[in-house]
Design an enzyme around this catalytic site. Structure first.
Site, PDB file in Angstrom:
ATOM      1  CB  THR A  89      -0.935   0.000   1.220  1.00  0.00           C
ATOM      2  OG1 THR A  89      -0.159  -0.171   2.417  1.00  0.00           O
ATOM      3  CG2 THR A  89      -1.934  -1.137   1.122  1.00  0.00           C
ATOM      4  CG  HIS A 123       5.898   1.652   8.387  1.00  0.00           C
ATOM      5  ND1 HIS A 123       5.607   1.063   9.596  1.00  0.00           N
ATOM      6  CD2 HIS A 123       4.725   1.713   7.714  1.00  0.00           C
ATOM      7  CE1 HIS A 123       4.320   0.789   9.675  1.00  0.00           C
ATOM      8  NE2 HIS A 123       3.761   1.165   8.531  1.00  0.00           N
ATOM      9  CG  HIS A 144       5.467  -3.286   7.705  1.00  0.00           C
ATOM     10  ND1 HIS A 144       5.512  -2.028   7.135  1.00  0.00           N
ATOM     11  CD2 HIS A 144       4.191  -3.714   7.567  1.00  0.00           C
ATOM     12  CE1 HIS A 144       4.319  -1.713   6.668  1.00  0.00           C
ATOM     13  NE2 HIS A 144       3.496  -2.708   6.913  1.00  0.00           N
ATOM     14  CE  LYS A 180      -4.900   0.224   8.082  1.00  0.00           C
ATOM     15  NZ  LYS A 180      -4.838  -1.159   8.498  1.00  0.00           N
ATOM     16  NE  ARG A 182      -4.090   1.613   2.863  1.00  0.00           N
ATOM     17  CZ  ARG A 182      -4.385   0.369   3.196  1.00  0.00           C
ATOM     18  NH1 ARG A 182      -5.144  -0.361   2.415  1.00  0.00           N
ATOM     19  NH2 ARG A 182      -3.957  -0.153   4.323  1.00  0.00           N
ATOM     20  CD  GLN A 223      -5.121 -11.696   6.286  1.00  0.00           C
ATOM     21  OE1 GLN A 223      -5.313 -10.501   6.048  1.00  0.00           O
ATOM     22  NE2 GLN A 223      -4.554 -12.110   7.403  1.00  0.00           N
ATOM     23  CG  ASP A 237      -3.287  -4.954  12.951  1.00  0.00           C
ATOM     24  OD1 ASP A 237      -2.481  -5.908  12.920  1.00  0.00           O
ATOM     25  OD2 ASP A 237      -3.189  -3.966  12.212  1.00  0.00           O
ATOM     26  CE  LYS A 239       0.344   1.606  14.704  1.00  0.00           C
ATOM     27  NZ  LYS A 239      -0.698   1.669  13.662  1.00  0.00           N
ATOM     28  CE  LYS A 265       2.106   5.709  11.528  1.00  0.00           C
ATOM     29  NZ  LYS A 265       2.071   6.010  10.098  1.00  0.00           N
ATOM     30  CB  THR A 266       8.716  10.395  14.759  1.00  0.00           C
ATOM     31  OG1 THR A 266       8.798  10.812  13.385  1.00  0.00           O
ATOM     32  CG2 THR A 266       9.448   9.089  14.936  1.00  0.00           C
TER      33      THR A 266
END
Length: 426
Positions: free
Chosen positions: A43, A48, A51, A85, A89, A179, A200, A235, A238-239
């Site tokens: 996606t 990142h 993962h 989510k 998206r 899935q 999740d 989380k 993330k920054t």
């Protein structure tokens, strides 16, 4: 025969959120080699650090004799996983999925061994079978095995349904079934008996176990690892400035390294368990020694170096160490042009300049001062360096010699504040 108790190892490293039929799975993994899989939807054009823990878990399992299959979701990425989510998206995935798939495959390939015999890694794309699946067959052969009541009561879906401003589309709702079908195909063709994913993904993984049991009367297993948060509740991954990507062109190795250097002190030994292959007994010893000798900085450096080497390789780690040496030990002669390019990308604040009047002017442009008077005061206070050399001349004008590689000038205020001037020709 595999004799390592992998489930016990994951438990001790705090790496299990959910696991099905734990004792049975533990016995199987301990006594035989299995095929297992984890999926990644393309996606974006890079994975990142959210993962990263999954990739390392794949590597752990392969290390102990099991066969990892990575499933790139070339098909499912066009649908979009709604799990936890806030909204559907919206992106240009349709136009980029093939290109992004190739980039992500290249990233994943860096972590696994594809030439080690029976447990060599394999990468597949679910678009191969999903594009052949017609709607009537899907509804008749797959959909009939799933209860809407059960699906809408999963937390990942329920959170979207109860929102008044954002519901869930049928397209997203069908993701879990696709899935599940992936798991069925991998079990049938490659004897995969275990799917792993983030916490999740437990609902989606459960769907796959359910479908295989219905269609093939086989027992398969699911295992999820926790979604990571730092001790302050933020989380992981993330920054304030955004995502920390695994692609060096999106997040430079230097910035990647600095992320780990700057994590909360309370997270260091927890992350050593999660992200490194260091023995647990050694990590526990390091933590005990820190309580006595306060060596947290040393251990944080070890963590940062280990993960940077794992993700970006030895050469990029050496580049990071060169840059760090320059910024903090003032050895400018060590730095290379590619090192400067990392700094320009995202390592430190930088400005693009065609012409700067003098050093006083540069300090204002780099936000080191607000006026020429303040610039003079900083120079007089011996606080300003050009390419690590202290400047005391109030009227200093940049020369050709200041433009390293004919392009870069490192401007510093004190020991901790740096800015890069990137000179451009007219």
């Amino acid at each position: 025969m595999v004799t390592f108790d992998f489930i016990h190892e994951l438990r001790n490293r705090c790496l299990i959120s959910h696991v099905s039929n734990e004792e049975q799975l533990q016995d199987i993994i301990k006594n035989q080699s299995i095929a297992f899989y984890c999926g990644f939807d393309p996606t974006a054009d890079s994975l990142h650090i959210g993962h990263l823990l999954l990739l390392i878990t794949l590597k752990r399992l392969q290390k102990y004799g099991h066969k990892p299959i990575v499933l790139v979701g070339g098909g499912t990425s066009l649908i979009g996983d709604p799990s936890f989510k806030e909204k559907e998206r919206l992106s240009d995935i349709n136009n980029n999925v093939d290109k992004w798939t190739q980039k992500i495959i290249k990233q994943i390939s860096f972590f696994l061994d594809f030439n080690c015999g029976m447990n060599s890694a394999l990468i597949l794309n679910n678009n191969i079978w999903l594009k052949k699946l017609d709607l009537l067959s899907f509804l008749r052969n797959i959909g009939k095995h799933f209860s809407i009541n059960t699906m809408i009561n999963r937390d990942s879906v329920k959170q979207r349904i109860i929102r008044t401003d954002q519901g869930i589309s049928f397209t997203e709702f069908s993701y879990s079934l696709l899935q599940a079908y992936d798991f069925f195909i991998l079990n049938k063709k490659y004897q995969v008996i275990l799917q792993i994913g983030g916490s999740d993904q437990w609902g989606n993984i459960s769907s796959g176990m359910h479908l295989i049991n219905r269609l093939s009367q086989k027992d398969v297993y699911g295992l999820t690892i926790p979604l990571l948060v730092q001790s302050n509740g933020i989380k992981f991954g993330k920054t304030e400035s955004g995502t920390i990507w695994l692609d060096a062109k999106k997040t430079s190795p230097y910035k990647f390294y600095q992320f780990w250097i700057n994590i909360d002190d309370n997270s260091v030994y927890y992350f050593l368990k999660l992200f490194t292959f260091e023995e647990l007994s050694i990590i526990e010893l390091l933590e005990k020694e820190n309580n006595i000798n306060n060596q947290i900085i040393k251990d944080k450096l070890f963590l940062a170096k280990t993960i940077t080497r794992l993700v970006h390789g030895k050469e990029n780690l050496l580049a990071v160490e060169r840059i760090t040496e320059v910024l903090f030990s003032r050895k400018i002669h060590c730095i290379t042009e590619s090192d400067f390019q990392q700094l320009e990308q995202d390592g430190i604040p930088s400005i693009t300049a065609y012409q700067i009047k003098d050093l006083q002017d540069a300090l204002i442009l780099c936000n080191f001062s607000k006026s020429r008077t303040q610039s003079k005061n900083l120079i007089q206070a011996n606080a300003i360096s050009v390419n690590t050399q202290k400047i005391i001349n109030l009227n200093y004008i940049f020369s050709t010699n200041d433009k390293l590689f004919k392009k870069f000038t490192l401007l510093s205020k004190g020991k901790k504040h740096h800015s890069l001037i990137c000179w451009k020709n007219f």
